[in-house]
Write an enzyme that holds these catalytic residues in place. Structure first.
Site, PDB file in Angstrom:
ATOM      1  N   LYS A   1       0.864  -1.194   0.000  1.00  0.00           N
ATOM      2  CA  LYS A   1       0.000   0.000   0.000  1.00  0.00           C
ATOM      3  C   LYS A   1       0.884   1.221   0.000  1.00  0.00           C
ATOM      4  O   LYS A   1       2.039   1.167   0.434  1.00  0.00           O
ATOM      5  CB  LYS A   1      -0.900   0.009   1.246  1.00  0.00           C
ATOM      6  CG  LYS A   1      -2.147   0.855   1.102  1.00  0.00           C
ATOM      7  CD  LYS A   1      -3.243   0.112   0.375  1.00  0.00           C
ATOM      8  CE  LYS A   1      -4.486   0.961   0.209  1.00  0.00           C
ATOM      9  NZ  LYS A   1      -5.638   0.175  -0.276  1.00  0.00           N
TER      10      LYS A   1
HETATM   11  P1  NAD Z   1     -14.537   7.194  -2.671  1.00  0.00           P
HETATM   12  O1  NAD Z   1     -13.632   8.327  -2.331  1.00  0.00           O
HETATM   13  O2  NAD Z   1     -14.985   6.972  -4.086  1.00  0.00           O
HETATM   14  O3  NAD Z   1     -15.904   7.270  -1.777  1.00  0.00           O
HETATM   15  C1  NAD Z   1     -15.906   7.436  -0.389  1.00  0.00           C
HETATM   16  C2  NAD Z   1     -17.325   7.788   0.035  1.00  0.00           C
HETATM   17  O4  NAD Z   1     -17.373   7.886   1.466  1.00  0.00           O
HETATM   18  C3  NAD Z   1     -17.808   9.141  -0.494  1.00  0.00           C
HETATM   19  O5  NAD Z   1     -19.201   9.064  -0.802  1.00  0.00           O
HETATM   20  C4  NAD Z   1     -17.605  10.068   0.707  1.00  0.00           C
HETATM   21  O6  NAD Z   1     -18.487  11.200   0.673  1.00  0.00           O
HETATM   22  C5  NAD Z   1     -17.976   9.116   1.824  1.00  0.00           C
HETATM   23  N1  NAD Z   1     -17.467   9.541   3.126  1.00  0.00           N
HETATM   24  C6  NAD Z   1     -16.280  10.114   3.418  1.00  0.00           C
HETATM   25  N2  NAD Z   1     -16.239  10.416   4.727  1.00  0.00           N
HETATM   26  C7  NAD Z   1     -17.411   9.986   5.247  1.00  0.00           C
HETATM   27  C8  NAD Z   1     -17.980  10.016   6.547  1.00  0.00           C
HETATM   28  N3  NAD Z   1     -17.337  10.585   7.584  1.00  0.00           N
HETATM   29  N4  NAD Z   1     -19.200   9.470   6.733  1.00  0.00           N
HETATM   30  C9  NAD Z   1     -19.877   8.926   5.685  1.00  0.00           C
HETATM   31  N5  NAD Z   1     -19.418   8.896   4.448  1.00  0.00           N
HETATM   32  C10 NAD Z   1     -18.192   9.418   4.240  1.00  0.00           C
HETATM   33  O7  NAD Z   1     -13.782   5.894  -2.108  1.00  0.00           O
HETATM   34  P2  NAD Z   1     -14.043   4.379  -2.502  1.00  0.00           P
HETATM   35  O8  NAD Z   1     -13.083   3.988  -3.548  1.00  0.00           O
HETATM   36  O9  NAD Z   1     -15.510   4.148  -2.680  1.00  0.00           O
HETATM   37  O10 NAD Z   1     -13.537   3.676  -1.148  1.00  0.00           O
HETATM   38  C11 NAD Z   1     -14.370   3.555   0.005  1.00  0.00           C
HETATM   39  C12 NAD Z   1     -13.771   2.492   0.913  1.00  0.00           C
HETATM   40  O11 NAD Z   1     -13.678   1.260   0.180  1.00  0.00           O
HETATM   41  C13 NAD Z   1     -12.348   2.770   1.417  1.00  0.00           C
HETATM   42  O12 NAD Z   1     -12.236   2.172   2.698  1.00  0.00           O
HETATM   43  C14 NAD Z   1     -11.470   2.004   0.424  1.00  0.00           C
HETATM   44  O13 NAD Z   1     -10.180   1.684   0.960  1.00  0.00           O
HETATM   45  C15 NAD Z   1     -12.338   0.774   0.226  1.00  0.00           C
HETATM   46  N6  NAD Z   1     -12.053   0.005  -0.983  1.00  0.00           N
HETATM   47  C16 NAD Z   1     -12.105   0.573  -2.219  1.00  0.00           C
HETATM   48  C17 NAD Z   1     -11.860  -0.206  -3.341  1.00  0.00           C
HETATM   49  C18 NAD Z   1     -11.967   0.357  -4.727  1.00  0.00           C
HETATM   50  O14 NAD Z   1     -11.825  -0.436  -5.699  1.00  0.00           O
HETATM   51  N7  NAD Z   1     -12.254   1.636  -4.911  1.00  0.00           N
HETATM   52  C19 NAD Z   1     -11.513  -1.559  -3.208  1.00  0.00           C
HETATM   53  C20 NAD Z   1     -11.470  -2.121  -1.927  1.00  0.00           C
HETATM   54  C21 NAD Z   1     -11.754  -1.324  -0.824  1.00  0.00           C
END
Ligand code: NAD
Length: 418
Positions: A108
């Site tokens: 990471k």
């Molecule tokens: P993103 O930035 O696209 O979306 C994050 C979302 O969370 C947004 O809607 C944001 O407004 C919301 N958010 C932020 N702070 C918040 C809070 N305090 N309360 C409620 N909502 C809040 O990110 P993503 O890619 O969707 O990733 C989200 C999670 O999933 C992270 O933990 C990331 O590590 C994990 N993840 C992502 C992927 C991927 O392929 N994108 C894969 C595995 C895990």
């Protein structure tokens, strides 16, 4: 908040490892090796800003384990990034790749920066210099970055181009999550949310829960949350609550996530969507529902709120949303928790497909990718769940045991050099 809830994500990741290592009777030699990262690179580097000044930024790349294959894991741009957070995320990547049995280790990266304050040129300068700083570790057979919070396809394209400039030829397999026109894979953008919907469907079948009309709450409406919500809606679930960083919305008659995605494109938030009630993010997590998908941040479900969170299925779209103390409460309340390293593994699985396609310069169609993703997610769910039911243990512990077994076996087979 209790003492355990103050722990860093890295302490939590190590505690989860210790629990699994103890349960499976892992030998001490391997415990010493597997509970800490293999390599860590910290760099402070200069970036020329638009006004001509130079600012220093700090970033990290951590490889937790590369025994089963190259390091794999995203790069996060966020003002709160710490070395401990990156270590935890790298360790979870090792177990995630092992749970779905793809030939990658765990890594990471992160840069301490609020990218919303940067211009496109500054963001490109920062990305290219950070790529250069971590380039000794990066390579298609060494360590393969991907997007994470606040990084995207464009940033992956700059990273790939920078490394390609150093080697003198196109190195498309050194990152995943790239734009389609640069060796990206069909289906990658939706893969994590699609994988979440597959594990929810498997869990519902196991629990005899009818998805038709199943009340569902999703925290976070970014990449993972929005795709999870739309795919679960398309499977018949009734989405009764959704939130983003600005707050939550609910409607017991259901919210159409497709319409909400269109709305978000105009206003960039869910909270001003018409015909719904406004609630806070903490109220959202406690809404009565049958399926809950946290898809935002770490440490959302803690000892403080876990007793009031009673879905039948909790599928972790986010990494690390549940603390160990909350895990115990949820387990004793019969909440079926599908852990992050299984539930959100769809993203890294299609990243693996992207890497394979780039190395072969031969690209698959979207149906083939989605079909192969389903095979991997269904088989991984069955393997973890069978183990959980056989030993009457939570799925997180079962998933960690399965993953650690695979990495431990590879380590024993390779032996200790020299
Ligand atoms: P993103 O930035 O696209 O979306 C994050 C979302 O969370 C947004 O809607 C944001 O407004 C919301 N958010 C932020 N702070 C918040 C809070 N305090 N309360 C409620 N909502 C809040 O990110 P993503 O890619 O969707 O990733 C989200 C999670 O999933 C992270 O933990 C990331 O590590 C994990 N993840 C992502 C992927 C991927 O392929 N994108 C894969 C595995 C895990």
């Amino acid at each position: 908040m209790s003492a355990i809830e103050q722990k860093s994500p890295y302490q939590i990741a190590q505690e989860q490892f210790d629990l699994a290592a103890e349960f499976m009777g892992l030998e001490d030699d391997l415990r010493h090796v597997l509970r800490v990262p293999k390599r860590e690179l910290t760099t402070t580097f200069p970036v020329r800003m638009d006004d001509g000044s130079v600012k220093a930024f700090t970033g990290y790349r951590v490889q937790h384990n590369v025994t089963r294959g190259p390091g794999k894991g995203g790069i996060r741009y966020h003002q709160d990034v710490t070395l401990d957070e990156v270590r935890a995320l790298a360790m979870w990547m090792t177990w995630k790749c092992a749970v779905v049995n793809i030939p990658f280790g765990g890594a990471k990266g992160g840069v301490v920066v609020d990218p919303t304050g940067l211009s496109m040129r500054e963001l490109e300068n920062l990305t290219r210099r950070f790529a250069t700083e971590i380039s000794p570790l990066i390579g298609h057979d060494g360590d393969i970055p991907a997007p994470d919070v606040n990084t995207n396809q464009q940033i992956m394209a700059w990273l790939m181009d920078t490394i390609s400039m150093h080697t003198g030829h196109l190195e498309s397999a050194i990152t995943t999550g790239k734009p389609l026109g640069l060796g990206g894979s069909l289906g990658r953008a939706d893969a994590t949310g699609r994988g979440v919907s597959f594990v929810v469907a498997s869990a519902a079948k196991f629990l005899n829960l009818d998805l038709n009309g199943a009340t569902t709450v999703v925290q976070g409406f970014g990449n993972v949350g929005s795709v999870s919500a739309t795919m679960l809606h398309d499977l018949g679930c009734k989405i009764v609550g959704i939130s983003d960083v600005n707050g939550g919305i609910c409607n017991k008659d259901g919210i159409d996530p497709h319409a909400l995605v269109r709305h978000m494109k105009k206003t960039r938030t869910v909270i001003d969507y018409p015909g719904v009630e406004r609630i806070s993010n903490s109220e959202l997590l406690e809404l009565p529902c049958e399926i809950l998908v946290p898809a935002a941040l770490e440490k959302q479900i803690t000892a403080d709120n876990a007793a009031r969170i009673r879905p039948k299925i909790l599928a972790e779209g986010a990494n690390g949303p549940t603390t160990p103390e909350a895990d115990e409460i949820l387990f004793s309340n019969n909440v079926f928790v599908v852990p992050d390293i299984l539930a959100n593994a769809g993203g890294v699985t299609v990243s693996y497909f992207e890497w394979v396609q780039d190395l072969q310069s031969f690209f698959w169609n979207e149906d083939e990718i989605n079909h192969r993703l389903k095979l991997v997610m269904d088989a991984s769910f069955q393997a973890v769940n069978q183990r959980a039911q056989a030993h009457k243990i939570p799925l997180r512990l079962a998933a960690n045991i399965l993953a650690i077994e695979r990495v431990a076996e590879a380590t024993r087979l390779r032996g200790i050099y020299p």
